[in-house]
Design a protein around this motif. Sequence first.
Motif, short mmCIF file in Angstrom:
data_model
loop_
_atom_site.label_atom_id
_atom_site.label_comp_id
_atom_site.label_asym_id
_atom_site.label_seq_id
_atom_site.Cartn_x
_atom_site.Cartn_y
_atom_site.Cartn_z
N SER A 1 -0.45 9.15 -7.16
CA SER A 1 -0.53 7.92 -6.29
C SER A 1 0.70 7.20 -6.81
O SER A 1 1.44 7.69 -7.67
N GLY B 1 -5.00 1.83 -7.46
CA GLY B 1 -5.87 2.12 -6.16
C GLY B 1 -7.18 2.81 -6.42
O GLY B 1 -7.56 3.09 -7.61
N ASN B 2 -7.87 3.20 -5.39
CA ASN B 2 -9.22 3.62 -5.66
C ASN B 2 -8.93 5.33 -5.78
O ASN B 2 -8.76 5.92 -4.76
N THR C 1 -5.50 7.41 -1.19
CA THR C 1 -4.57 6.76 -2.41
C THR C 1 -3.23 7.52 -2.90
O THR C 1 -2.35 6.96 -3.48
#
Length: 121
Positions: free
Chosen positions: A96, A100-101, A107
Motif C-alpha cells: 500500500s 488504510g484498511n 488499499t
Amino acid sequence: QVQLVESGGGLVQAGGSLRLSCAASGWTFTDSWTAWFRQAPGKERDLVAAIRRSTYYTDSAKGRFTISRDNVKNTVYLQMNSLKPEDTAVYYCAASVGSGNYLLEGTYRYWGQGTQVTVSS
C-alpha cells in the motif's frame, strides 16, 4: 518504477514448508502495509497475511504461516509450514501507500506477478 517480484513458490507435499519472498524495487516498505494474497483456481483472491507495524493473519493462516519484513533488504517473506492441499493457489505480494484498511484489496497500490504454490496430498 515500482516493482514487486515474488519468488519461492513450487510443488510441495502436504505437511511440507515453503518460504515466499517479495523483493521491492523503487519502493520502500517502511510505513506501508505489505500483504500476501492468494487466488485458487475458480475462486476470488483472498488476503492471507499483512504486516505494517503489526501483523494480521486470516484464520486459515494462523499458527501455520508467518509474515515478516526486512526493511534493509526491502523484502517481505511468507513462511508457510504444515501446508495443506487447500493452500494451493497463486500467491501475490501487494504493497500500500501509507496506511488504510489492510483487509481491502483497494488499499494496495502495487502488486507482484504472483508465484504458484501447489501442495500435493
